[in-house]
Scaffold this active site. Structure first.
Site, mmCIF file in Angstrom:
data_model
loop_
_atom_site.group_PDB
_atom_site.id
_atom_site.type_symbol
_atom_site.label_atom_id
_atom_site.label_comp_id
_atom_site.label_asym_id
_atom_site.label_seq_id
_atom_site.Cartn_x
_atom_site.Cartn_y
_atom_site.Cartn_z
ATOM 1 N N ASP A 41 0.175 10.761 -38.362
ATOM 2 C CA ASP A 41 -0.819 9.738 -38.712
ATOM 3 C C ASP A 41 -0.523 9.040 -40.034
ATOM 4 O O ASP A 41 -1.435 8.653 -40.755
ATOM 5 C CB ASP A 41 -2.234 10.346 -38.766
ATOM 6 C CG ASP A 41 -2.542 11.089 -37.487
ATOM 7 O OD1 ASP A 41 -2.243 10.539 -36.419
ATOM 8 O OD2 ASP A 41 -3.064 12.213 -37.567
ATOM 9 N N GLU A 42 0.759 8.877 -40.348
ATOM 10 C CA GLU A 42 1.129 8.204 -41.600
ATOM 11 C C GLU A 42 1.139 6.685 -41.438
ATOM 12 O O GLU A 42 1.373 5.959 -42.409
ATOM 13 C CB GLU A 42 2.525 8.653 -42.054
ATOM 14 C CG GLU A 42 2.626 10.131 -42.414
ATOM 15 C CD GLU A 42 3.065 10.981 -41.242
ATOM 16 O OE1 GLU A 42 3.051 10.470 -40.098
ATOM 17 O OE2 GLU A 42 3.413 12.147 -41.466
ATOM 18 N N LYS A 48 3.066 5.266 -38.824
ATOM 19 C CA LYS A 48 4.423 4.962 -38.345
ATOM 20 C C LYS A 48 4.435 3.685 -37.516
ATOM 21 O O LYS A 48 5.374 2.893 -37.579
ATOM 22 C CB LYS A 48 4.954 6.130 -37.486
ATOM 23 C CG LYS A 48 5.111 7.417 -38.272
ATOM 24 C CD LYS A 48 5.574 8.570 -37.390
ATOM 25 C CE LYS A 48 4.523 9.136 -36.464
ATOM 26 N NZ LYS A 48 3.444 9.896 -37.115
ATOM 27 N N LYS A 80 2.952 0.912 -37.812
ATOM 28 C CA LYS A 80 3.048 -0.335 -38.578
ATOM 29 C C LYS A 80 4.513 -0.646 -38.934
ATOM 30 O O LYS A 80 4.966 -1.785 -38.800
ATOM 31 C CB LYS A 80 2.224 -0.180 -39.852
ATOM 32 C CG LYS A 80 2.037 -1.440 -40.641
ATOM 33 C CD LYS A 80 1.272 -1.108 -41.912
ATOM 34 C CE LYS A 80 1.159 -2.296 -42.812
ATOM 35 N NZ LYS A 80 0.081 -3.189 -42.412
ATOM 36 N N GLY A 111 -0.322 9.109 -31.436
ATOM 37 C CA GLY A 111 -1.176 7.938 -31.328
ATOM 38 C C GLY A 111 -0.713 6.904 -32.327
ATOM 39 O O GLY A 111 -0.772 7.129 -33.519
ATOM 40 N N GLN A 128 4.493 12.362 -34.211
ATOM 41 C CA GLN A 128 4.224 13.546 -35.028
ATOM 42 C C GLN A 128 4.989 13.451 -36.359
ATOM 43 O O GLN A 128 5.260 12.355 -36.801
ATOM 44 C CB GLN A 128 4.585 14.847 -34.284
ATOM 45 C CG GLN A 128 3.620 15.189 -33.170
ATOM 46 C CD GLN A 128 3.916 14.444 -31.902
ATOM 47 O OE1 GLN A 128 5.049 14.373 -31.473
ATOM 48 N NE2 GLN A 128 2.906 13.905 -31.294
ATOM 49 N N HIS A 177 -1.132 2.435 -46.806
ATOM 50 C CA HIS A 177 -2.463 2.648 -47.392
ATOM 51 C C HIS A 177 -2.450 2.628 -48.916
ATOM 52 O O HIS A 177 -3.252 3.321 -49.538
ATOM 53 C CB HIS A 177 -3.055 3.980 -46.905
ATOM 54 C CG HIS A 177 -3.659 3.891 -45.525
ATOM 55 N ND1 HIS A 177 -4.883 3.324 -45.292
ATOM 56 C CD2 HIS A 177 -3.201 4.310 -44.329
ATOM 57 C CE1 HIS A 177 -5.154 3.396 -44.003
ATOM 58 N NE2 HIS A 177 -4.144 3.988 -43.391
HETATM 59 P P1 IMO Z 1 1.067 10.995 -34.420
HETATM 60 O O1 IMO Z 1 2.239 10.534 -33.670
HETATM 61 C C1 IMO Z 1 -1.415 14.204 -35.995
HETATM 62 C C2 IMO Z 1 -1.063 18.192 -34.189
HETATM 63 C C3 IMO Z 1 -2.318 18.665 -33.495
HETATM 64 C C4 IMO Z 1 -2.174 20.156 -33.704
HETATM 65 C C5 IMO Z 1 -0.686 20.390 -33.550
HETATM 66 C C6 IMO Z 1 -0.271 20.851 -32.171
HETATM 67 O O2 IMO Z 1 -0.196 10.249 -34.179
HETATM 68 O O3 IMO Z 1 1.374 11.159 -35.874
HETATM 69 P P2 IMO Z 1 -0.100 19.618 -29.832
HETATM 70 O O4 IMO Z 1 -1.155 18.950 -28.990
HETATM 71 O O5 IMO Z 1 1.010 18.709 -30.243
HETATM 72 O O6 IMO Z 1 0.389 20.902 -29.229
HETATM 73 O O7 IMO Z 1 -0.878 20.047 -31.175
HETATM 74 O O8 IMO Z 1 -0.075 19.154 -33.842
HETATM 75 N N1 IMO Z 1 -0.575 16.867 -33.745
HETATM 76 C C7 IMO Z 1 -0.761 15.724 -34.434
HETATM 77 N N2 IMO Z 1 -1.435 15.467 -35.555
HETATM 78 N N3 IMO Z 1 -0.754 13.197 -35.389
HETATM 79 C C8 IMO Z 1 -0.027 13.428 -34.298
HETATM 80 O O9 IMO Z 1 0.762 12.487 -33.767
HETATM 81 C C9 IMO Z 1 -0.036 14.728 -33.733
HETATM 82 N N4 IMO Z 1 0.518 15.299 -32.644
HETATM 83 C C10 IMO Z 1 0.192 16.606 -32.679
HETATM 84 O O10 IMO Z 1 -3.482 18.147 -34.084
HETATM 85 O O11 IMO Z 1 -2.562 20.517 -34.987
HETATM 86 MG MG MG Z 2 -2.016 10.860 -34.532
#
Ligand code: IMO
Ligand code: MG
Length: 421
Positions: free
Chosen positions: A13-14, A16, A18, A40, A221, A328
């Site tokens: 959630d950094e 990416k 953008k 996401g 992630q 941000h």
């Molecule tokens: P983006 O791409 C933030 C976290 C979950 C959980 C752990 C394992 O948006 O940065 P999982 O469902 O993958 O087995 O969950 O990883 N997690 C994320 N946290 N952004 C994500 O993706 C994440 N994808 C998995 O919250 O702690």
């Molecule tokens: Mg996310």
């Protein structure tokens, strides 16, 4: 031409999306290499918000081929919804390619994810419940179903065997069981629709490299969620770090160019696990509201805190980051005072060494430096030199500590609110 990579430096959630959106405007290929719809990416274009979980966000550029690489796990239902979201908004999916080697997420994976989380009691990981972990388990167990076999309907026997085994587990724990015939009927229909997108993406990408095409690898992630390098077990089940690019796309190391690490001017985390600079107080609440820190995938409120340069330095090492993209900056600039973690104190000594050992990390205390905030509106600024002094001081200090240049500065939510250094 080498493939550039965009990775998350912390817990996801950094923003990416953008950076990816900006870089993919000139990319011929945008490639996802790991994870699934646990990711996401939200992008705002002309006031329209798009949320992608699976489809590489580069698909929004008409000339970019969007590739779902072999390292990704694909939920056919989610993918079909995203294809629909594109079509409903006047885009199309003809530039989408899915690796024949990517693994398919089935409903029993989603249920297994829930079952496992339930069994963990108060040691929950806080997964996204999307079946990601169980699908990777099946891949390594060698009972997974790959996209190529799925769309060519060579998966019935394996699916029946999987359902039999998993139903026994579900029965034991009092969960709903699955009917193989029904699932085959439903999923065969999805396979028919998805067939046109499934190709040998390894061959496709190497042809692109030979033709000097520009490739952008979109991370999902982040480093501290990496199955090996993250704070295990509070991690995801794949390699969102640079190594995942090679194994998740078939692009060899010598074809990798820039590796950008994306971070926020503060930090956030979803799910459980250690988080040294967390502000579980009014400051954290304030950051959450200012930055709208709620999950794109799960809508969960995110844990928020200060930027941690010890963790960032770790991401620099693991990924060999060549540049930073910091989002941000506008958000953190709304605070009066900003803190930056520039080291840890552990057993009475100062250290810059990050540890993923939960007991070791629990012994660490953040060492903060304080900066002045109140940056004002910076959303229109296009040159780093034109930033207010307070913002410059903060950014310069980050570069000084981690010794990697900042290449992108996010100054607002809109697509254009960015300084390219
Ligand atoms: P983006 O791409 C933030 C976290 C979950 C959980 C752990 C394992 O948006 O940065 P999982 O469902 O993958 O087995 O969950 O990883 N997690 C994320 N946290 N952004 C994500 O993706 C994440 N994808 C998995 O919250 O702690
Ligand atoms: Mg996310």
């Amino acid at each position: 031409m080498k493939a550039d990579v965009v990775l998350g430096s912390f817990y996801g959630d950094e923003g990416k999306g953008k950076i990816i959106d900006y870089l993919s405007q000139t990319a011929d290929f945008a490639v996802r290499f790991s994870g699934g719809n646990n990711a996401g990416h939200s992008i705002e274009i002309n006031g329209k918000k798009f949320a992608f979980h699976l489809v590489p966000s580069g698909i929004l550029n008409k000339n970019t081929i969007a590739v779902i690489g072999n390292g990704v796990v694909v939920d056919p239902k989610v993918l079909l919804e995203e294809i629909k979201q594109l079509k409903d908004n006047g885009y199309d999916a003809k530039n989408l390619r899915i690796s024949d080697k990517a693994h398919v997420i089935f409903p029993y994976h989603v249920q297994m994810d829930k079952l496992q989380e339930g069994l963990r009691g108060n040691q929950k990981i806080g997964t996204t419940n999307r079946g990601i972990g169980p699908t990777y388990c099946d891949k390594y167990e060698r009972c997974g179903i790959r996209m190529g076999d799925f769309v060519n309907k060579r998966y019935e026997e394996q699916l029946r065997r999987n359902i039999e085994v998993k139903n026994n587990i579900f029965k034991t724990y009092g969960y709903e069981t699955f009917d193989a015939d029904k699932m085959l009927e439903e999923y065969n229909a999805y396979a028919d629709i998805l067939k046109e997108y499934v190709v040998d993406t390894v061959a496709l990408l190497h042809e692109a490299i030979e033709q000097d095409k520009k490739i952008l690898c979109e991370g999902a992630q982040a480093t501290l969620l990496d199955i090996d390098f993250g704070s295990y077990p509070f991690v995801t089940s794949s390699s969102p770090t640079v190594g995942g690019v090679c194994t998740g796309t078939g692009i060899g190391a010598k074809y990798i160019g820039e590796v950008y690490g994306v971070l926020k001017a503060y930090s956030s985390k979803v799910g459980e696990g250690p988080y040294i600079t967390e502000q579980d107080n009014e400051i954290g609440d304030q950051i959450r509201e200012l930055g709208y820190e709620y999950g794109t995938t799960t809508k969960r409120p995110r844990r928020c805190g200060w930027l941690d340069l010890v963790a960032l330095r770790y991401a620099v090492m693991i990924n060999g980051l060549t540049g930073l993209a910091i989002n941000h900056v506008d958000t953190i600039g709304k605070l009066d005072k900003i803190k930056l973690c520039v080291g840890y104190k552990k057993d009475g000594k100062v250290t810059m060494q990050y540890s993923t050992d939960i007991e070791e990390i629990a012994k660490c205390e953040p060492i903060y430096e304080e900066f002045e905030g109140n940056f004002g509106d910076i959303s229109h600024i296009k040159n780093r030199e034109d930033l207010p002094e307070n913002a410059k001081k903060y950014l310069n200090r980050i570069e000084e500590v981690v010794k990697v240049p900042i290449k992108f500065i996010g100054t607002g939510a809109g697509r254009d609110c960015m300084i390219v250094c």
